[in-house]
Design an enzyme around this catalytic site. Structure first.
Site, mmCIF file in Angstrom:
data_model
loop_
_atom_site.group_PDB
_atom_site.id
_atom_site.type_symbol
_atom_site.label_atom_id
_atom_site.label_comp_id
_atom_site.label_asym_id
_atom_site.label_seq_id
_atom_site.Cartn_x
_atom_site.Cartn_y
_atom_site.Cartn_z
ATOM 1 N N SER B 72 0.834 -1.208 0.000
ATOM 2 C CA SER B 72 0.000 0.000 0.000
ATOM 3 C C SER B 72 0.865 1.254 0.000
ATOM 4 O O SER B 72 0.432 2.319 -0.419
ATOM 5 C CB SER B 72 -0.945 -0.003 1.205
ATOM 6 O OG SER B 72 -0.194 0.041 2.399
ATOM 7 N N TYR B 193 -7.359 -4.945 -3.673
ATOM 8 C CA TYR B 193 -6.384 -6.028 -3.878
ATOM 9 C C TYR B 193 -7.041 -7.225 -4.563
ATOM 10 O O TYR B 193 -6.545 -7.762 -5.556
ATOM 11 C CB TYR B 193 -5.798 -6.502 -2.534
ATOM 12 C CG TYR B 193 -4.759 -5.608 -1.904
ATOM 13 C CD1 TYR B 193 -4.641 -4.264 -2.248
ATOM 14 C CD2 TYR B 193 -3.884 -6.099 -0.932
ATOM 15 C CE1 TYR B 193 -3.693 -3.450 -1.649
ATOM 16 C CE2 TYR B 193 -2.931 -5.292 -0.334
ATOM 17 C CZ TYR B 193 -2.837 -3.963 -0.692
ATOM 18 O OH TYR B 193 -1.896 -3.169 -0.096
ATOM 19 N N GLU B 283 1.549 -13.296 3.586
ATOM 20 C CA GLU B 283 1.497 -11.839 3.665
ATOM 21 C C GLU B 283 1.567 -11.393 5.124
ATOM 22 O O GLU B 283 0.859 -10.480 5.554
ATOM 23 C CB GLU B 283 0.251 -11.271 2.965
ATOM 24 C CG GLU B 283 0.455 -9.807 2.580
ATOM 25 C CD GLU B 283 -0.592 -9.228 1.626
ATOM 26 O OE1 GLU B 283 -1.442 -9.985 1.144
ATOM 27 O OE2 GLU B 283 -0.522 -8.029 1.361
#
Lengths: 343, 343
Positions: B72, B193, B283
C-alpha cells in the site's frame, strides 16, 4: 418449489436492440431518433423469445424465475439521464409483459434509470412504477453507473439514502448488480461483475448501513464475488475495524446467490455462509452458456451442485431453493400465497 | 524448507514515513522537500524493525520470506514520476539492507517506479538495478497505478511489453499487486487487492500474452482473488471465447499464492488449482493481523491450513512450500543452491 432468483432477459427479440441502436444513434444525429417507443413486439414473439428459458427451467427442475432485464444491457453510463429513463421503462415493460403472459414461470424485477453523477433519488418514480404498477418484487441496483470507473459514492453514502428509504417502504430487496464495463481493464462477466460483488460487501463491512435501514435487504449475486472464498479475510478485516461479527453486522440484511459454476465453489459457499443467507440462482441463460467437459452438464445448472452437497439437509436445501427467497422478497411470497389460496 | 513468497515490510521505522511526509509536502511547498535521501536508519534499527516477522516466521515453522516494500506504500498515483522513482529507490534499498543483514530469513523483491499514464518501460532501469545490484529475485507489478480508477491499459496491452521483455531477460517473475486505493469505493485490502487479482486473471484469459512471452511468469496474490471460487466460470468463459483449456492457456505461466485466511478457502484452492501452480504465502505481517476466534490462531498463519488439507500428499505439500517457489523464482533457486554448496 424451486425459485431461481437471478434470471435476465438475455434473449430479447431483435426489435429491442434495433430500438436501442436508433436511440443511441439519436444522440449523435437527432434525425435518427426512434419515432416511437412502441416496439411492435407481439405477445407471441415475446413468449417465443423465452422458449429456451422455459425449456431449461423445466429440464433442470425449476419452477419460477425471478426475471429482470439483461444486466449488461442497462448500460447506465451511455447517453444521458433521459436516455437511461426511456430505455429503462421499455426494458421493464417487456419484463412486465412476459411475467403477465407466463405468470407461473416468471416474476419481475426491474432496472433503475440510473446515470453516473445523478442522484439515485431520481430513480424513485420508476421504482414506484415498477413495484406498484408492474407488480415487480425487486430491483437491480447498479453500484457503479459509470461502467467500470467507479466515480459515484460508495453504497453506504447518504447519496443513496432516499432510494433505500423507498426500497424499505415498498418492501423490495435490491440485487447489487453492475452493468457492462466501458473500462477495457474489466471484462464484464469475468471481472466487473465479480469485482462489484466483492466491493459492495466490503463497503457494507466498512459502513453501518443496516443500523440506519434495518429493513433494507441486499442480494449480492454471483455467490458474493470473492467473499466466501476470502471469508476469513472479511471476518478478520471486520474484527480489526471493531465491527460486530458479520452475522450480526450484515447477515440479517445481505443474501448471496448461488451463481457459482462448479461444485467445489458451491461446497465452499455452503460451508462458510449461513444457509439462511443463500438464495438459489443460476443466471440462466446468461454469463456462461456452455457445457462443462468435466461434468457433461451446463456450467450454469447450479441446482445440480446444490443437490450434490452432502452436508446439506433436505430442510436446508428447501430454504435455499424456496424459503429464503420468500423471506428476501416479501412481495414474491405474497404473490405465491395469494395464488395458492386461489387454487 | 518453507518459503513464504509474499511478505511486505509493513513495520518500517518511523524515519521512513517521516521522509515520505516531507517528500509529499514538498509537492505543495518546495521548502518542505527533504534535504537528503539518507534516512539515517541504522542497521540495528532495521533488524529491530523486523523482530515480529522473525519471531512469527520461527513460531510458524517458516524458513525464508520473499520480502518486498509495503504494497500500500507504493502509492504510484501520488505525486509525479520523479517522486515515484525517488520513493521506490529508497524503499527498495531498505529491503536490500534487510536482506543483507538477515540473508537466512529474507530474500528481496522490489517495487517499480510506476506512475499512471507513464509507459512501463520507464521502470526498466530500476528493475535492472534491483535485480543486478540489489540481488532481488522478483518484482511487484502494479496493474493499476492510478490507485483504483484503472486508467492505464490492461496487462495484455503492448504498453507493457518492453517491461515483460526485461522480466524474461532477467528471469524474474512479477507479482501482480496493486497499491493503496484513492477511490472511496475500494477498501485497499478488502476490495482493491482482491479485485485486481481477479481482473488480472481475466485479462490473461482474454489475451494471449504467454504466446508472445512463453518465459514470462506472473504470481497472482491473495489466492488469485475470486478466481478459484469461480473456477467453473473462468473455465466456461475461456471455453466460450475459444481459448485453450486454462492449463494450457495460462497455467504454465501463472501461479497463485496461498494468502487465503481460512481453511475452507485453502481446501477449495487445492481442489481446483493444480498443485504445481500454488505457492505458499501468508502476507505476514500484513492485511489481516488478528486472531480468528473460531480457531484461536492467527488468520494469516496460512501454513496451518495447508498442513490440515487432508487430500494433499507430503510431496504435494513440499511443492507448495518450496519446490514451486524455486521454479517460479529461478534466481531464488540459484541463491539457495549456491548457499547449500558453500555450507
Amino acid at each position: 418449489m424451486i425459485i431461481d432468483i437471478h434470471g435476465h432477459y438475455t434473449t430479447e427479440p431483435p426489435a429491442l436492440q434495433q430500438f436501442r441502436d436508433k436511440q443511441l444513434a439519436g444522440l449523435a444525429d437527432a434525425a435518427r431518433r426512434p419515432a416511437s417507443t412502441e416496439l411492435g413486439i407481439s405477445d407471441e414473439t415475446l413468449v417465443k423469445s423465452v422458449e429456451t428459458q422455459l425449456r431449461l427451467q423445466k429440464e433442470r427442475g425449476g419452477d419460477l424465475t425471478v426475471f429482470s432485464p439483461r444486466a449488461s444491457g442497462m448500460a447506465h453510463h451511455v447517453g444521458s439521464e433521459a436516455v437511461s429513463l426511456e430505455w429503462t421503462r421499455i426494458c421493464n415493460d417487456l419484463i412486465h409483459r412476459i411475467c403477465r403472459l407466463l405468470p407461473d414461470n416468471f416474476v419481475g424485477v426491474g432496472q433503475l434509470p440510473q446515470f453516473p453523477g445523478v442522484a439515485p433519488k431520481n430513480s424513485i418514480p420508476e421504482l414506484e412504477r415498477m413495484v406498484k404498477e408492474l407488480g415487480f418484487v425487486g430491483v437491480n441496483l447498479n453500484p457503479d453507473p459509470s461502467g467500470g470507473y467507479w466515480t459515484d459514492p460508495p453504497l453506504t453514502d447518504r447519496w443513496w439514502y432516499p432510494l433505500y428509504e423507498k426500497l424499505c417502504e415498498l418492501e423490495v430487496p435490491a440485487m447489487i448488480h453492475v452493468s457492462s464495463s466501458c473500462n477495457p481493464n474489466f471484462h464484464a462477466t469475468g471481472a466487473h461483475y465479480i469485482n462489484a460483488d466483492t466491493t459492495a460487501f466490503m463497503q457494507l463491512i466498512q459502513g453501518n448501513l443496516f443500523r440506519d435501514f434495518p429493513a433494507l435487504k441486499f442480494v449480492i449475486p454471483h455467490g458474493g464475488g470473492a467473499v466466501p472464498f476470502h471469508w476469513g479475510r472479511y471476518r478478520g478485516l471486520a474484527q480489526e475495524m471493531k465491527r460486530p461479527l458479520l452475522g450480526e453486522h450484515l447477515l440479517k440484511n445481505v443474501f448471496f446467490d448461488t451463481c457459482v459454476y462448479h461444485l467445489p465453489g458451491i461446497e465452499l459457499m455452503t460451508k462458510v455462509i449461513p444457509v439462511d443467507n443463500i438464495l438459489f440462482a443460476s443466471e440462466m441463460v446468461g454469463a456462461v452458456k456452455g457445457i462443462d467437459p468435466e461434468t457433461g452438464h451446463y456450467y450454469d445448472d447450479t441446482k445440480r451442485y446444490i443437490d450434490q452437497v452432502k452436508t446439506l439437509t433436505d430442510e436446508q436445501r428447501r430454504m435455499i431453493f424456496e424459503g429464503n427467497a420468500r423471506r428476501a422478497y416479501p412481495r414474491l411470497d405474497r404473490i405465491l400465497r395469494t395464488r395458492k389460496e386461489r387454487r
